[in-house]
Design a protein around this motif. Structure first.
Motif, PDB file in Angstrom:
ATOM      1  N   PRO A 117    -101.676 -64.966 -39.070  1.00 51.39           N
ATOM      2  CA  PRO A 117    -102.109 -65.167 -38.078  1.00 51.39           C
ATOM      3  C   PRO A 117    -103.002 -66.143 -36.758  1.00 51.39           C
ATOM      4  CG  PRO A 117    -103.224 -63.512 -40.106  1.00 51.39           C
ATOM      5  CD  PRO A 117    -102.721 -64.413 -40.539  1.00 51.39           C
ATOM      6  N   SER A 118    -102.885 -66.623 -35.926  1.00 50.67           N
ATOM      7  CA  SER A 118    -103.141 -67.596 -34.712  1.00 50.67           C
ATOM      8  C   SER A 118    -104.234 -67.524 -34.590  1.00 50.67           C
ATOM      9  CB  SER A 118    -102.217 -68.305 -34.440  1.00 50.67           C
ATOM     10  OG  SER A 118    -101.663 -67.025 -33.557  1.00 50.67           O
ATOM     11  N   LEU A 119    -105.430 -67.746 -35.345  1.00 51.08           N
ATOM     12  CA  LEU A 119    -107.305 -67.597 -34.179  1.00 51.08           C
ATOM     13  C   LEU A 119    -107.305 -69.211 -33.945  1.00 51.08           C
ATOM     14  CD1 LEU A 119    -108.577 -65.520 -37.817  1.00 51.08           C
ATOM     15  CD2 LEU A 119    -107.125 -64.730 -35.425  1.00 51.08           C
ATOM     16  N   ASP A 120    -106.707 -70.552 -33.832  1.00 47.84           N
ATOM     17  CA  ASP A 120    -106.420 -71.447 -33.453  1.00 47.84           C
ATOM     18  C   ASP A 120    -105.583 -71.386 -32.913  1.00 47.84           C
ATOM     19  OD1 ASP A 120    -105.148 -72.684 -35.363  1.00 47.84           O
ATOM     20  OD2 ASP A 120    -107.872 -72.631 -36.147  1.00 47.84           O
ATOM     21  N   LEU A 121    -105.635 -72.631 -31.551  1.00 48.64           N
ATOM     22  CA  LEU A 121    -104.665 -73.692 -31.171  1.00 48.64           C
ATOM     23  C   LEU A 121    -103.735 -73.329 -32.501  1.00 48.64           C
ATOM     24  CD1 LEU A 121    -105.481 -74.212 -27.458  1.00 48.64           C
ATOM     25  CD2 LEU A 121    -104.287 -71.602 -28.341  1.00 48.64           C
ATOM     26  N   ASP A 122    -104.478 -74.620 -33.162  1.00 47.39           N
ATOM     27  CA  ASP A 122    -103.427 -75.341 -33.916  1.00 47.39           C
ATOM     28  C   ASP A 122    -102.404 -74.181 -35.060  1.00 47.39           C
ATOM     29  OD1 ASP A 122    -104.622 -77.927 -33.277  1.00 47.39           O
ATOM     30  OD2 ASP A 122    -105.790 -77.600 -34.692  1.00 47.39           O
ATOM     31  N   GLN A 123    -102.700 -73.538 -35.126  1.00 48.99           N
ATOM     32  CA  GLN A 123    -102.087 -72.473 -35.929  1.00 48.99           C
ATOM     33  C   GLN A 123    -101.234 -71.637 -35.219  1.00 48.99           C
ATOM     34  OE1 GLN A 123    -101.844 -71.626 -39.506  1.00 48.99           O
ATOM     35  NE2 GLN A 123    -100.178 -70.988 -39.095  1.00 48.99           N
ATOM     36  N   LEU A 124    -101.474 -71.379 -33.407  1.00 49.42           N
ATOM     37  CA  LEU A 124    -100.117 -71.293 -33.272  1.00 49.42           C
ATOM     38  C   LEU A 124     -99.382 -72.063 -32.440  1.00 49.42           C
ATOM     39  CD1 LEU A 124     -99.342 -69.135 -31.178  1.00 49.42           C
ATOM     40  CD2 LEU A 124    -100.814 -70.529 -29.232  1.00 49.42           C
ATOM     41  N   GLU A 125     -99.257 -73.143 -32.452  1.00 45.02           N
ATOM     42  CA  GLU A 125     -98.526 -74.468 -32.884  1.00 45.02           C
ATOM     43  C   GLU A 125     -97.426 -74.718 -33.679  1.00 45.02           C
ATOM     44  OE1 GLU A 125     -98.097 -79.317 -31.472  1.00 45.02           O
ATOM     45  OE2 GLU A 125     -99.582 -77.915 -30.561  1.00 45.02           O
ATOM     46  N   ALA A 126     -98.616 -74.194 -34.742  1.00 44.59           N
ATOM     47  CA  ALA A 126     -98.288 -74.205 -36.441  1.00 44.59           C
ATOM     48  C   ALA A 126     -96.295 -72.868 -36.321  1.00 44.59           C
ATOM     49  CB  ALA A 126     -98.525 -74.168 -37.341  1.00 44.59           C
ATOM     50  N   ASN A 127     -96.835 -71.732 -35.865  1.00 49.47           N
ATOM     51  CA  ASN A 127     -95.992 -70.790 -35.800  1.00 49.47           C
ATOM     52  C   ASN A 127     -95.210 -71.052 -34.834  1.00 49.47           C
ATOM     53  OD1 ASN A 127     -98.018 -69.366 -37.728  1.00 49.47           O
ATOM     54  ND2 ASN A 127     -98.965 -67.955 -35.832  1.00 49.47           N
ATOM     55  N   ILE A 128     -95.539 -72.115 -33.809  1.00 49.44           N
ATOM     56  CA  ILE A 128     -94.505 -71.525 -32.284  1.00 49.44           C
ATOM     57  C   ILE A 128     -93.120 -73.033 -33.577  1.00 49.44           C
ATOM     58  CG2 ILE A 128     -93.496 -73.125 -30.777  1.00 49.44           C
ATOM     59  CD1 ILE A 128     -96.264 -71.887 -29.590  1.00 49.44           C
ATOM     60  N   GLN A 129     -94.033 -73.612 -34.297  1.00 48.77           N
ATOM     61  CA  GLN A 129     -92.478 -74.202 -35.247  1.00 48.77           C
ATOM     62  C   GLN A 129     -91.987 -73.741 -35.989  1.00 48.77           C
ATOM     63  OE1 GLN A 129     -91.743 -78.170 -34.240  1.00 48.77           O
ATOM     64  NE2 GLN A 129     -90.241 -77.618 -35.346  1.00 48.77           N
ATOM     65  N   GLN A 130     -92.775 -72.920 -36.712  1.00 51.63           N
ATOM     66  CA  GLN A 130     -91.894 -72.554 -37.718  1.00 51.63           C
ATOM     67  C   GLN A 130     -91.018 -71.420 -37.717  1.00 51.63           C
ATOM     68  OE1 GLN A 130     -94.748 -69.766 -40.562  1.00 51.63           O
ATOM     69  NE2 GLN A 130     -93.053 -68.839 -41.670  1.00 51.63           N
ATOM     70  N   LEU A 131     -90.858 -71.098 -35.797  1.00 56.16           N
ATOM     71  CA  LEU A 131     -90.017 -69.669 -35.618  1.00 56.16           C
ATOM     72  C   LEU A 131     -88.892 -70.633 -35.486  1.00 56.16           C
ATOM     73  CD1 LEU A 131     -91.809 -66.883 -33.480  1.00 56.16           C
ATOM     74  CD2 LEU A 131     -90.720 -66.907 -35.731  1.00 56.16           C
ATOM     75  N   SER A 132     -89.309 -71.937 -34.868  1.00 56.88           N
ATOM     76  CA  SER A 132     -88.507 -72.952 -34.295  1.00 56.88           C
ATOM     77  C   SER A 132     -87.188 -73.084 -35.751  1.00 56.88           C
ATOM     78  CB  SER A 132     -88.569 -73.999 -33.651  1.00 56.88           C
ATOM     79  OG  SER A 132     -88.304 -74.832 -33.330  1.00 56.88           O
ATOM     80  N   ASP A 133     -88.378 -73.766 -36.490  1.00 50.94           N
ATOM     81  CA  ASP A 133     -87.417 -74.273 -38.139  1.00 50.94           C
ATOM     82  C   ASP A 133     -86.023 -73.254 -38.136  1.00 50.94           C
ATOM     83  OD1 ASP A 133     -88.186 -76.237 -37.341  1.00 50.94           O
ATOM     84  OD2 ASP A 133     -90.012 -76.198 -38.800  1.00 50.94           O
ATOM     85  N   GLU A 134     -86.898 -71.917 -39.072  1.00 51.26           N
ATOM     86  CA  GLU A 134     -86.284 -71.484 -39.061  1.00 51.26           C
ATOM     87  C   GLU A 134     -84.903 -70.527 -38.235  1.00 51.26           C
ATOM     88  OE1 GLU A 134     -88.196 -68.687 -42.032  1.00 51.26           O
ATOM     89  OE2 GLU A 134     -90.048 -69.560 -41.365  1.00 51.26           O
ATOM     90  N   LEU A 135     -85.366 -70.544 -37.361  1.00 51.36           N
ATOM     91  CA  LEU A 135     -84.087 -69.943 -36.178  1.00 51.36           C
ATOM     92  C   LEU A 135     -83.710 -70.742 -35.276  1.00 51.36           C
ATOM     93  CD1 LEU A 135     -86.522 -66.518 -35.766  1.00 51.36           C
ATOM     94  CD2 LEU A 135     -84.874 -66.650 -36.788  1.00 51.36           C
ATOM     95  N   ASN A 136     -83.599 -71.614 -35.733  1.00 48.55           N
ATOM     96  CA  ASN A 136     -83.018 -72.506 -34.492  1.00 48.55           C
ATOM     97  C   ASN A 136     -83.487 -73.220 -33.093  1.00 48.55           C
ATOM     98  OD1 ASN A 136     -81.153 -74.667 -34.257  1.00 48.55           O
ATOM     99  ND2 ASN A 136     -79.154 -73.195 -33.827  1.00 48.55           N
ATOM    100  N   GLY A 137     -84.246 -72.428 -32.549  1.00 51.86           N
ATOM    101  CA  GLY A 137     -84.936 -72.546 -31.535  1.00 51.86           C
ATOM    102  C   GLY A 137     -84.996 -74.112 -30.895  1.00 51.86           C
ATOM    103  N   ASP A 138     -84.928 -75.188 -31.484  1.00 55.47           N
ATOM    104  CA  ASP A 138     -85.093 -76.438 -31.228  1.00 55.47           C
ATOM    105  C   ASP A 138     -84.783 -77.060 -29.959  1.00 55.47           C
ATOM    106  OD1 ASP A 138     -85.534 -77.125 -33.972  1.00 55.47           O
ATOM    107  OD2 ASP A 138     -83.706 -77.757 -34.173  1.00 55.47           O
ATOM    108  N   ALA A 139     -83.876 -76.558 -29.352  1.00 57.55           N
ATOM    109  CA  ALA A 139     -83.615 -76.688 -27.628  1.00 57.55           C
ATOM    110  C   ALA A 139     -85.205 -76.639 -26.834  1.00 57.55           C
ATOM    111  CB  ALA A 139     -82.463 -75.905 -26.854  1.00 57.55           C
ATOM    112  N   ALA A 140     -85.501 -75.673 -27.168  1.00 56.36           N
ATOM    113  CA  ALA A 140     -86.176 -75.276 -26.798  1.00 56.36           C
ATOM    114  C   ALA A 140     -87.691 -75.575 -27.004  1.00 56.36           C
ATOM    115  CB  ALA A 140     -86.788 -74.088 -25.950  1.00 56.36           C
ATOM    116  N   VAL A 141     -88.358 -76.174 -28.448  1.00 57.79           N
ATOM    117  CA  VAL A 141     -89.688 -76.288 -28.759  1.00 57.79           C
ATOM    118  C   VAL A 141     -90.509 -77.132 -28.648  1.00 57.79           C
ATOM    119  CG1 VAL A 141     -88.764 -77.124 -30.493  1.00 57.79           C
ATOM    120  CG2 VAL A 141     -90.736 -75.603 -31.025  1.00 57.79           C
ATOM    121  N   GLN A 142     -90.211 -77.996 -27.441  1.00 54.77           N
ATOM    122  CA  GLN A 142     -90.391 -79.744 -26.971  1.00 54.77           C
ATOM    123  C   GLN A 142     -91.219 -79.066 -26.113  1.00 54.77           C
ATOM    124  OE1 GLN A 142     -92.007 -82.139 -29.650  1.00 54.77           O
ATOM    125  NE2 GLN A 142     -90.561 -81.711 -31.375  1.00 54.77           N
ATOM    126  N   ALA A 143     -90.160 -78.961 -25.497  1.00 53.59           N
ATOM    127  CA  ALA A 143     -90.925 -77.855 -23.944  1.00 53.59           C
ATOM    128  C   ALA A 143     -92.148 -77.198 -24.154  1.00 53.59           C
ATOM    129  CB  ALA A 143     -89.905 -77.595 -23.132  1.00 53.59           C
TER     130      ALA A 143
END
Length: 280
Positions: A117-143
């Motif tokens: 659960p993302s109870l702060d913005l740091d965890q939200l960003e970590a969740n975004i990075q995890q999804l990107s890493d596992e599902l190849n969302g690299d093209a959009a993650v930095q933006a």
């Protein structure tokens, strides 16, 4: 070189080319089911909408995906219903369940992505990075992370330090107040307000108890419209005597944005509330 040898070499070359191409094609085909609205929004932001084959009831979809089937509520998933959609990936929060259903889906070979659960913005960003890493969302993650950082900076400029606040979930016959460890508390922390609840999780309270807290801001989970706030004051008229109600600071946020912590939509709700308070 004999004709037979040339023929066998040609077959071997064809086998190697085709054999090496198959895994690459398979890696691109990822049938994803999302089990909560925050995860769905992150997947869309990462450009993975073409891979979505189903979502949960809290997900908000763009028009071109509006016909996607629903898998119901994330805590009450059905193994049969999910497996009938032939997914490669089941993504959502750590709260997806029941546990027996999740284990059945895992045993069937489906990749599970379970985000804290993302109870702060740091965890939200970590969740975004995890999804990107596992599902190849690299093209959009930095933006996406850059946009998140810009919103974080904007929110810091608009925070409401020292504002006495409560977060309520209102049912037909009861009021539930958000304490620490909840998505409601996380939203209040995001806007810099002081949550007046001094307990953990959610607790059923009376209107008198809320009045005694003298909140200057009441945030209500429901549909994001004034009618929801008006219904609360009609249901619990005593709340009209709070500083929040007297100053027009009773605001409603879309409850779907807080099902599994703070998502991208919840961040926008926080910015909306702080902007409304700033305008006053």
């Amino acid at each position: 070189m004999s004709a037979r040898l040339k023929k066998n070499l040609a077959r071997l070359t064809l086998f190697l080319v085709v054999g090496s191409a198959i895994p690459a094609v398979q890696a691109e085909v990822r049938r994803i089911i999302s089990t909560d609205g925050a995860t769905t929004e992150m997947l869309l932001a990462l450009g993975l909408d073409a891979s979505l084959v189903a979502v949960d009831v809290t997900s908000t979809l763009p028009e071109h995906l509006s016909s996607l089937p629903s898998v119901g509520y994330h805590r009450a998933l059905s193994a049969e219903g999910i497996m009938s959609l032939n997914p490669d990936v089941l993504a959502g929060s750590m709260h997806m369940g029941p546990a027996s259903v999740v284990e059945q889906i895992r045993a069937a070979g489906v990749q599970l992505i379970r985000l804290p659960p993302s109870l702060d913005l740091d965890q939200l960003e970590a969740n975004i990075q995890q999804l990107s890493d596992e599902l190849n969302g690299d093209a959009a993650v930095q933006a996406l992370k850059s946009e998140l950082q810009a919103q974080r900076v904007q929110l810091e400029r608009q925070t409401l330090p020292g504002t006495r606040a409560v977060f309520l979930m209102a049912g037909e016959s009861r009021l539930r107040l958000a304490g620490s460890g909840t998505s409601g508390n996380a939203l209040l922390s995001l806007i810099g307000a002081d949550n007046q609840a001094d307990f953990e999780n959610y607790r059923t309270v009376t209107a008198e108890a809320i009045l005694a807290l003298q909140p200057e801001l009441i945030v209500l989970s429901g549909e994001s419209d004034q009618a929801t706030a008006d219904r609360l004051l009609k249901q619990a008229p005593m709340l009209a005597h709070t500083p929040a109600a007297q100053n027009g600071h009773v605001f409603t946020v879309d409850g779907r944005t807080l099902v599994s912590g703070i998502g991208l939509a919840a961040l926008r709700e926080a910015l909306r509330i702080t902007a409304l308070m700033e305008d006053d």
